[in-house]
Design a protein around this motif. Structure first.
Motif, PDB file in Angstrom:
ATOM      1  N   ARG A   1       0.811  -1.220   0.000  1.00 35.36           N
ATOM      2  CA  ARG A   1       0.000   0.000   0.000  1.00 35.36           C
ATOM      3  C   ARG A   1       0.842   1.268   0.000  1.00 35.36           C
ATOM      4  O   ARG A   1       0.300   2.358   0.114  1.00 35.36           O
ATOM      5  CB  ARG A   1      -0.903   0.000   1.229  1.00 35.36           C
ATOM      6  CG  ARG A   1      -1.879  -1.146   1.209  1.00 35.36           C
ATOM      7  CD  ARG A   1      -2.874  -1.011   2.332  1.00 35.36           C
ATOM      8  NE  ARG A   1      -3.798  -2.109   2.267  1.00 35.36           N
ATOM      9  CZ  ARG A   1      -4.013  -2.963   3.250  1.00 35.36           C
ATOM     10  NH1 ARG A   1      -3.358  -2.837   4.376  1.00 35.36           N
ATOM     11  NH2 ARG A   1      -4.873  -3.938   3.118  1.00 35.36           N
ATOM     12  N   ILE A   2       2.134   1.136  -0.093  1.00 33.03           N
ATOM     13  CA  ILE A   2       3.028   2.277   0.008  1.00 33.03           C
ATOM     14  C   ILE A   2       3.494   2.705  -1.382  1.00 33.03           C
ATOM     15  O   ILE A   2       3.969   1.891  -2.157  1.00 33.03           O
ATOM     16  CB  ILE A   2       4.247   1.927   0.895  1.00 33.03           C
ATOM     17  CG1 ILE A   2       3.779   1.532   2.299  1.00 33.03           C
ATOM     18  CG2 ILE A   2       5.245   3.056   0.933  1.00 33.03           C
ATOM     19  CD1 ILE A   2       2.943   2.573   3.010  1.00 33.03           C
ATOM     20  N   LYS A   3       3.372   3.971  -1.652  1.00 29.78           N
ATOM     21  CA  LYS A   3       3.806   4.497  -2.947  1.00 29.78           C
ATOM     22  C   LYS A   3       5.276   4.953  -2.909  1.00 29.78           C
ATOM     23  O   LYS A   3       5.993   4.797  -3.859  1.00 29.78           O
ATOM     24  CB  LYS A   3       2.935   5.698  -3.345  1.00 29.78           C
ATOM     25  CG  LYS A   3       1.450   5.384  -3.387  1.00 29.78           C
ATOM     26  CD  LYS A   3       1.062   4.828  -4.729  1.00 29.78           C
ATOM     27  CE  LYS A   3      -0.420   4.685  -4.883  1.00 29.78           C
ATOM     28  NZ  LYS A   3      -1.008   3.533  -4.292  1.00 29.78           N
ATOM     29  N   ASP A   4       5.695   5.555  -1.793  1.00 30.10           N
ATOM     30  CA  ASP A   4       7.068   6.041  -1.708  1.00 30.10           C
ATOM     31  C   ASP A   4       7.517   6.080  -0.239  1.00 30.10           C
ATOM     32  O   ASP A   4       6.685   6.122   0.664  1.00 30.10           O
ATOM     33  CB  ASP A   4       7.190   7.429  -2.348  1.00 30.10           C
ATOM     34  CG  ASP A   4       6.420   8.484  -1.588  1.00 30.10           C
ATOM     35  OD1 ASP A   4       7.039   9.188  -0.776  1.00 30.10           O
ATOM     36  OD2 ASP A   4       5.198   8.609  -1.798  1.00 30.10           O
ATOM     37  N   PRO A   5       8.825   6.051   0.003  1.00 27.02           N
ATOM     38  CA  PRO A   5       9.348   6.044   1.370  1.00 27.02           C
ATOM     39  C   PRO A   5       8.910   7.243   2.206  1.00 27.02           C
ATOM     40  O   PRO A   5       8.712   7.117   3.408  1.00 27.02           O
ATOM     41  CB  PRO A   5      10.869   6.049   1.176  1.00 27.02           C
ATOM     42  CG  PRO A   5      11.083   5.475  -0.180  1.00 27.02           C
ATOM     43  CD  PRO A   5       9.889   5.899  -0.995  1.00 27.02           C
ATOM     44  N   GLU A   6       8.749   8.406   1.583  1.00 27.06           N
ATOM     45  CA  GLU A   6       8.317   9.578   2.339  1.00 27.06           C
ATOM     46  C   GLU A   6       6.919   9.382   2.914  1.00 27.06           C
ATOM     47  O   GLU A   6       6.610   9.882   3.991  1.00 27.06           O
ATOM     48  CB  GLU A   6       8.365  10.827   1.460  1.00 27.06           C
ATOM     49  CG  GLU A   6       9.780  11.264   1.140  1.00 27.06           C
ATOM     50  CD  GLU A   6       9.813  12.484   0.243  1.00 27.06           C
ATOM     51  OE1 GLU A   6       8.764  13.139   0.059  1.00 27.06           O
ATOM     52  OE2 GLU A   6      10.903  12.775  -0.267  1.00 27.06           O
ATOM     53  N   GLN A   7       6.080   8.631   2.190  1.00 29.70           N
ATOM     54  CA  GLN A   7       4.737   8.337   2.677  1.00 29.70           C
ATOM     55  C   GLN A   7       4.820   7.508   3.955  1.00 29.70           C
ATOM     56  O   GLN A   7       4.073   7.743   4.901  1.00 29.70           O
ATOM     57  CB  GLN A   7       3.951   7.587   1.596  1.00 29.70           C
ATOM     58  CG  GLN A   7       2.548   7.224   1.996  1.00 29.70           C
ATOM     59  CD  GLN A   7       1.844   6.386   0.927  1.00 29.70           C
ATOM     60  OE1 GLN A   7       2.435   5.990  -0.072  1.00 29.70           O
ATOM     61  NE2 GLN A   7       0.586   6.098   1.159  1.00 29.70           N
ATOM     62  N   VAL A   8       5.747   6.543   3.998  1.00 37.80           N
ATOM     63  CA  VAL A   8       5.930   5.725   5.201  1.00 37.80           C
ATOM     64  C   VAL A   8       6.391   6.598   6.349  1.00 37.80           C
ATOM     65  O   VAL A   8       5.868   6.516   7.461  1.00 37.80           O
ATOM     66  CB  VAL A   8       6.948   4.586   4.953  1.00 37.80           C
ATOM     67  CG1 VAL A   8       7.169   3.784   6.232  1.00 37.80           C
ATOM     68  CG2 VAL A   8       6.489   3.686   3.836  1.00 37.80           C
ATOM     69  N   ALA A   9       7.381   7.445   6.102  1.00 38.49           N
ATOM     70  CA  ALA A   9       7.909   8.313   7.158  1.00 38.49           C
ATOM     71  C   ALA A   9       6.810   9.213   7.721  1.00 38.49           C
ATOM     72  O   ALA A   9       6.671   9.353   8.940  1.00 38.49           O
ATOM     73  CB  ALA A   9       9.066   9.144   6.617  1.00 38.49           C
ATOM     74  N   ARG A  10       5.995   9.802   6.841  1.00 40.42           N
ATOM     75  CA  ARG A  10       4.893  10.656   7.309  1.00 40.42           C
ATOM     76  C   ARG A  10       3.893   9.853   8.134  1.00 40.42           C
ATOM     77  O   ARG A  10       3.410  10.313   9.169  1.00 40.42           O
ATOM     78  CB  ARG A  10       4.172  11.303   6.118  1.00 40.42           C
ATOM     79  CG  ARG A  10       4.862  12.515   5.563  1.00 40.42           C
ATOM     80  CD  ARG A  10       3.972  13.269   4.583  1.00 40.42           C
ATOM     81  NE  ARG A  10       3.434  12.430   3.522  1.00 40.42           N
ATOM     82  CZ  ARG A  10       4.058  12.164   2.378  1.00 40.42           C
ATOM     83  NH1 ARG A  10       5.246  12.659   2.142  1.00 40.42           N
ATOM     84  NH2 ARG A  10       3.485  11.404   1.466  1.00 40.42           N
ATOM     85  N   ARG A  11       3.587   8.664   7.663  1.00 40.40           N
ATOM     86  CA  ARG A  11       2.608   7.825   8.376  1.00 40.40           C
ATOM     87  C   ARG A  11       3.113   7.462   9.768  1.00 40.40           C
ATOM     88  O   ARG A  11       2.358   7.465  10.732  1.00 40.40           O
ATOM     89  CB  ARG A  11       2.330   6.568   7.556  1.00 40.40           C
ATOM     90  CG  ARG A  11       1.254   5.736   8.150  1.00 40.40           C
ATOM     91  CD  ARG A  11       0.403   5.063   7.101  1.00 40.40           C
ATOM     92  NE  ARG A  11      -0.602   4.324   7.807  1.00 40.40           N
ATOM     93  CZ  ARG A  11      -0.615   3.006   7.915  1.00 40.40           C
ATOM     94  NH1 ARG A  11       0.282   2.290   7.303  1.00 40.40           N
ATOM     95  NH2 ARG A  11      -1.551   2.404   8.602  1.00 40.40           N
ATOM     96  N   ILE A  12       4.410   7.139   9.876  1.00 41.05           N
ATOM     97  CA  ILE A  12       4.983   6.825  11.193  1.00 41.05           C
ATOM     98  C   ILE A  12       4.912   8.048  12.091  1.00 41.05           C
ATOM     99  O   ILE A  12       4.455   7.966  13.233  1.00 41.05           O
ATOM    100  CB  ILE A  12       6.434   6.329  11.048  1.00 41.05           C
ATOM    101  CG1 ILE A  12       6.463   4.956  10.366  1.00 41.05           C
ATOM    102  CG2 ILE A  12       7.128   6.280  12.413  1.00 41.05           C
ATOM    103  CD1 ILE A  12       7.852   4.487   9.978  1.00 41.05           C
TER     104      ILE A  12
END
Length: 122
Positions: A96-107
């Motif tokens: 469900r992740i498009k890019d690493p920045e999306q993961v960082a924001r979600r965390i």
């Protein structure tokens, strides 16, 4: 001082993340330890493998979230990890992740303390 735990039922994924974090050029004040996560009262199953990431101040959470995001974003295999800070927990699924920045924001958004817990003037 604060910490988060990152866990997965996939032992290989935890080992890969631990290796990735060891190579990461973190600023001073971040330490990564292997640990085991005990299932919560509503969870089924055995303990899962995990990492405890300790940081000296809350501002270092950004560096940790960015590193975990880059790792999840680089995985060729489907990877699911849980990131926990006390009672707050988020699950990240690489499908469900498009890019690493999306993961960082979600965390960061998922683990940010509620406004009443922050040392801010209201």
């Amino acid at each position: 001082m604060g910490y988060i735990t990152v866990s997965s039922d996939d032992h290989g994924a935890v080992l890969a993340l631990q290796d990735w974090l060891r190579r990461e050029q973190f600023p001073p004040g971040i330490v990564v330890h292997p640990c085991s996560e005990e299932p919560g009262p509503d969870d089924m199953g055995a303990w899962s493998d995990g990492l405890k990431i300790v940081f000296e101040n809350p501002g270092l959470l950004t560096a940790v979230a960015t590193a975990v995001g880059a790792w999840v974003g680089s995985r060729a295999r489907v990877t699911r990890v849980k990131v926990r800070d006390g009672d707050r927990e988020i699950e990240i699924d690489s499908r469900r992740i498009k890019d690493p920045e999306q993961v960082a924001r979600r965390i960061q958004e998922g683990l940010a303390p509620p406004a009443r817990d922050r040392n801010e003037d209201i």
